[in-house]
Write a protein that holds these residues in place. Structure first.
Motif, PDB file in Angstrom:
ATOM      1  N   ALA A 166       0.900  -1.236   0.236  1.00 56.00           N
ATOM      2  CA  ALA A 166      -0.179   0.075  -0.116  1.00 56.00           C
ATOM      3  C   ALA A 166       0.836   1.232   0.026  1.00 56.00           C
ATOM      4  O   ALA A 166       1.814   0.641   0.472  1.00 56.00           O
ATOM      5  CB  ALA A 166      -0.798   0.049   0.857  1.00 56.00           C
ATOM      6  N   SER A 167       0.372   2.365  -0.777  1.00 54.41           N
ATOM      7  CA  SER A 167       1.066   3.970  -0.370  1.00 54.41           C
ATOM      8  C   SER A 167      -0.189   4.560  -0.360  1.00 54.41           C
ATOM      9  O   SER A 167      -1.276   4.599  -0.058  1.00 54.41           O
ATOM     10  CB  SER A 167       1.843   3.994  -1.778  1.00 54.41           C
ATOM     11  OG  SER A 167       0.865   3.755  -2.801  1.00 54.41           O
ATOM     12  N   ILE A 168       0.482   5.798   0.207  1.00 56.41           N
ATOM     13  CA  ILE A 168      -0.481   7.340   0.290  1.00 56.41           C
ATOM     14  C   ILE A 168       0.445   7.852   0.157  1.00 56.41           C
ATOM     15  O   ILE A 168       2.020   8.390   0.685  1.00 56.41           O
ATOM     16  CB  ILE A 168      -0.545   6.923   2.168  1.00 56.41           C
ATOM     17  CG1 ILE A 168      -1.763   7.850   2.498  1.00 56.41           C
ATOM     18  CG2 ILE A 168       0.750   6.661   3.105  1.00 56.41           C
ATOM     19  CD1 ILE A 168      -2.228   7.961   4.116  1.00 56.41           C
ATOM     20  N   THR A 169      -0.261   9.079   0.217  1.00 59.14           N
ATOM     21  CA  THR A 169       0.842  10.210  -0.488  1.00 59.14           C
ATOM     22  C   THR A 169       0.444  11.164   0.656  1.00 59.14           C
ATOM     23  O   THR A 169       0.196  11.001   1.039  1.00 59.14           O
ATOM     24  CB  THR A 169      -0.259  11.424  -1.837  1.00 59.14           C
ATOM     25  OG1 THR A 169      -1.754  11.391  -1.258  1.00 59.14           O
ATOM     26  CG2 THR A 169      -0.593  10.197  -2.765  1.00 59.14           C
ATOM     27  N   SER A 170       1.198  12.852   0.591  1.00 59.30           N
ATOM     28  CA  SER A 170       0.696  13.040   1.408  1.00 59.30           C
ATOM     29  C   SER A 170      -0.089  13.922   1.855  1.00 59.30           C
ATOM     30  O   SER A 170      -0.511  14.578   2.731  1.00 59.30           O
ATOM     31  CB  SER A 170       2.426  14.770   1.431  1.00 59.30           C
ATOM     32  OG  SER A 170       1.633  15.290  -0.166  1.00 59.30           O
ATOM     33  N   GLY A 171      -0.996  13.917   0.808  1.00 56.16           N
ATOM     34  CA  GLY A 171      -2.026  14.403   0.900  1.00 56.16           C
ATOM     35  C   GLY A 171      -3.188  13.699   1.244  1.00 56.16           C
ATOM     36  O   GLY A 171      -4.443  13.367   1.485  1.00 56.16           O
ATOM     37  N   GLY A 172      -2.931  12.569   1.712  1.00 53.41           N
ATOM     38  CA  GLY A 172      -4.103  11.068   2.103  1.00 53.41           C
ATOM     39  C   GLY A 172      -4.230  10.637   1.259  1.00 53.41           C
ATOM     40  O   GLY A 172      -5.227   9.156   1.382  1.00 53.41           O
ATOM     41  N   SER A 173      -4.526  10.862  -0.757  1.00 56.55           N
ATOM     42  CA  SER A 173      -4.803   9.328  -1.142  1.00 56.55           C
ATOM     43  C   SER A 173      -4.126   8.304  -1.195  1.00 56.55           C
ATOM     44  O   SER A 173      -3.089   8.428  -0.937  1.00 56.55           O
ATOM     45  CB  SER A 173      -4.018   9.786  -2.261  1.00 56.55           C
ATOM     46  OG  SER A 173      -4.910  11.530  -2.592  1.00 56.55           O
ATOM     47  N   THR A 174      -5.000   7.132  -1.061  1.00 60.21           N
ATOM     48  CA  THR A 174      -3.826   5.916  -0.945  1.00 60.21           C
ATOM     49  C   THR A 174      -4.298   4.609  -2.657  1.00 60.21           C
ATOM     50  O   THR A 174      -5.176   5.039  -3.346  1.00 60.21           O
ATOM     51  CB  THR A 174      -4.989   4.846  -0.222  1.00 60.21           C
ATOM     52  OG1 THR A 174      -6.259   5.085   0.101  1.00 60.21           O
ATOM     53  CG2 THR A 174      -4.842   6.063   2.321  1.00 60.21           C
ATOM     54  N   ASP A 175      -3.370   4.213  -2.070  1.00 64.04           N
ATOM     55  CA  ASP A 175      -3.282   2.695  -3.422  1.00 64.04           C
ATOM     56  C   ASP A 175      -2.959   1.456  -2.191  1.00 64.04           C
ATOM     57  O   ASP A 175      -2.254   1.467  -1.375  1.00 64.04           O
ATOM     58  CB  ASP A 175      -2.353   3.093  -4.233  1.00 64.04           C
ATOM     59  CG  ASP A 175      -2.394   2.207  -5.870  1.00 64.04           C
ATOM     60  OD1 ASP A 175      -1.213   2.055  -6.175  1.00 64.04           O
ATOM     61  OD2 ASP A 175      -3.272   1.512  -5.577  1.00 64.04           O
ATOM     62  N   TYR A 176      -3.792   0.396  -2.610  1.00 61.73           N
ATOM     63  CA  TYR A 176      -3.412  -1.169  -2.191  1.00 61.73           C
ATOM     64  C   TYR A 176      -3.258  -1.692  -3.621  1.00 61.73           C
ATOM     65  O   TYR A 176      -4.154  -1.641  -4.476  1.00 61.73           O
ATOM     66  CB  TYR A 176      -4.521  -1.148  -1.503  1.00 61.73           C
ATOM     67  CG  TYR A 176      -4.850  -0.338  -0.482  1.00 61.73           C
ATOM     68  CD1 TYR A 176      -6.108   0.790  -0.529  1.00 61.73           C
ATOM     69  CD2 TYR A 176      -4.079  -0.710   0.823  1.00 61.73           C
ATOM     70  CE1 TYR A 176      -5.786   1.476   0.772  1.00 61.73           C
ATOM     71  CE2 TYR A 176      -4.436  -0.049   2.086  1.00 61.73           C
ATOM     72  CZ  TYR A 176      -5.095   0.873   2.102  1.00 61.73           C
ATOM     73  OH  TYR A 176      -5.690   1.879   2.653  1.00 61.73           O
ATOM     74  N   ALA A 177      -2.701  -2.871  -3.024  1.00 68.31           N
ATOM     75  CA  ALA A 177      -2.520  -4.127  -3.825  1.00 68.31           C
ATOM     76  C   ALA A 177      -3.976  -5.585  -3.670  1.00 68.31           C
ATOM     77  O   ALA A 177      -4.556  -4.510  -2.752  1.00 68.31           O
ATOM     78  CB  ALA A 177      -1.275  -5.128  -3.591  1.00 68.31           C
ATOM     79  N   ASP A 178      -4.321  -5.876  -5.147  1.00 67.91           N
ATOM     80  CA  ASP A 178      -5.288  -6.247  -4.723  1.00 67.91           C
ATOM     81  C   ASP A 178      -5.897  -7.242  -3.728  1.00 67.91           C
ATOM     82  O   ASP A 178      -6.802  -7.224  -3.061  1.00 67.91           O
ATOM     83  CB  ASP A 178      -6.120  -6.980  -6.267  1.00 67.91           C
ATOM     84  CG  ASP A 178      -6.433  -5.618  -6.832  1.00 67.91           C
ATOM     85  OD1 ASP A 178      -5.963  -6.103  -8.287  1.00 67.91           O
ATOM     86  OD2 ASP A 178      -6.323  -4.386  -7.091  1.00 67.91           O
ATOM     87  N   SER A 179      -4.820  -7.814  -3.377  1.00 64.16           N
ATOM     88  CA  SER A 179      -4.741  -8.496  -2.234  1.00 64.16           C
ATOM     89  C   SER A 179      -5.278  -8.400  -1.030  1.00 64.16           C
ATOM     90  O   SER A 179      -5.404  -8.940   0.061  1.00 64.16           O
ATOM     91  CB  SER A 179      -3.519 -10.243  -2.356  1.00 64.16           C
ATOM     92  OG  SER A 179      -2.703  -9.031  -2.205  1.00 64.16           O
ATOM     93  N   MET A 180      -4.894  -7.253  -0.702  1.00 63.18           N
ATOM     94  CA  MET A 180      -4.791  -6.399   0.330  1.00 63.18           C
ATOM     95  C   MET A 180      -5.818  -5.716   0.610  1.00 63.18           C
ATOM     96  O   MET A 180      -6.406  -5.170   2.341  1.00 63.18           O
ATOM     97  CB  MET A 180      -3.958  -5.277   0.614  1.00 63.18           C
ATOM     98  CG  MET A 180      -2.457  -5.969   1.219  1.00 63.18           C
ATOM     99  SD  MET A 180      -1.773  -7.234  -0.716  1.00 63.18           S
ATOM    100  CE  MET A 180      -0.418  -7.783  -0.281  1.00 63.18           C
ATOM    101  N   LYS A 181      -6.885  -4.888  -0.330  1.00 63.48           N
ATOM    102  CA  LYS A 181      -7.981  -4.167  -0.136  1.00 63.48           C
ATOM    103  C   LYS A 181      -8.449  -4.911   1.081  1.00 63.48           C
ATOM    104  O   LYS A 181      -9.581  -5.875   0.535  1.00 63.48           O
ATOM    105  CB  LYS A 181      -8.620  -3.557  -1.377  1.00 63.48           C
ATOM    106  CG  LYS A 181      -7.979  -3.101  -2.286  1.00 63.48           C
ATOM    107  CD  LYS A 181      -8.336  -2.708  -3.892  1.00 63.48           C
ATOM    108  CE  LYS A 181      -6.995  -2.128  -4.675  1.00 63.48           C
ATOM    109  NZ  LYS A 181      -8.381  -2.025  -5.654  1.00 63.48           N
ATOM    110  N   GLY A 182      -9.189  -4.590   1.453  1.00 67.40           N
ATOM    111  CA  GLY A 182     -10.262  -4.456   2.335  1.00 67.40           C
ATOM    112  C   GLY A 182      -9.454  -5.062   3.711  1.00 67.40           C
ATOM    113  O   GLY A 182     -10.424  -5.617   4.792  1.00 67.40           O
ATOM    114  N   ARG A 183      -8.198  -5.830   3.284  1.00 64.21           N
ATOM    115  CA  ARG A 183      -7.872  -5.901   4.915  1.00 64.21           C
ATOM    116  C   ARG A 183      -6.999  -4.872   5.583  1.00 64.21           C
ATOM    117  O   ARG A 183      -6.357  -5.079   6.367  1.00 64.21           O
ATOM    118  CB  ARG A 183      -6.896  -7.007   4.693  1.00 64.21           C
ATOM    119  CG  ARG A 183      -8.386  -8.875   4.122  1.00 64.21           C
ATOM    120  CD  ARG A 183      -7.543  -9.505   3.686  1.00 64.21           C
ATOM    121  NE  ARG A 183      -6.122  -9.985   3.352  1.00 64.21           N
ATOM    122  CZ  ARG A 183      -4.990 -10.225   3.528  1.00 64.21           C
ATOM    123  NH1 ARG A 183      -4.913 -10.659   4.667  1.00 64.21           N
ATOM    124  NH2 ARG A 183      -4.144  -9.977   2.870  1.00 64.21           N
TER     125      ARG A 183
END
Length: 119
Positions: free
Chosen positions: A49-66
């Motif tokens: 997962a990653s997060i920008t300084s503004g708080g936007s996030t990105d997740y690998a599919d297998s981690m979403k929701g967990r």
């Protein structure tokens, strides 16, 4: 010099939870994106997962929701809350940060923290 210091890894049973932390310190003008990657034995490093300084996030599919990534900009710290852990989540988890030193930008890695999910 910049250091990324991780904490929070350990052993947990399947279905359990862990919270990882990573604090950046040193000569920092601004911390841009922060993230977590993981590497299991014999496998390539992958984005968790990653997060920008503004708080936007990105997740690998297998981690979403967990998994949930968050950060405290005042502390230059990123967190990873991991729930419903599975044995396949076992890996070394590495913190990553893109840091603006005002005159240049550089990419840094933590030393890694082991997460083991086993019954």
């Amino acid at each position: 010099q910049v250091q990324l210091v991780e904490s929070g890894g350990g052993s947990v049973q399947p279905g359990g939870s862990l919270r990882l932390s990573c604090a950046a310190s040193g000569s920092i003008f601004r911390v841009n994106s922060m993230g977590w990657y993981r590497q299991a034995p014999g496998k390539q490093r992958e984005l968790v997962a990653s997060i920008t300084s503004g708080g936007s996030t990105d997740y690998a599919d297998s981690m979403k929701g967990r998994f949930t990534i968050s950060r405290d900009n005042a502390k230059n710290t990123v967190y990873l809350q991991m729930s419903s852990l599975k044995p396949e989540d076992t890996a070394v988890y590495l913190c990553n940060a893109v840091i603006d030193h005002y005159t240049f930008i550089n990419n840094y890695w933590g030393q890694g923290t082991q997460v083991t999910v086993s019954s």
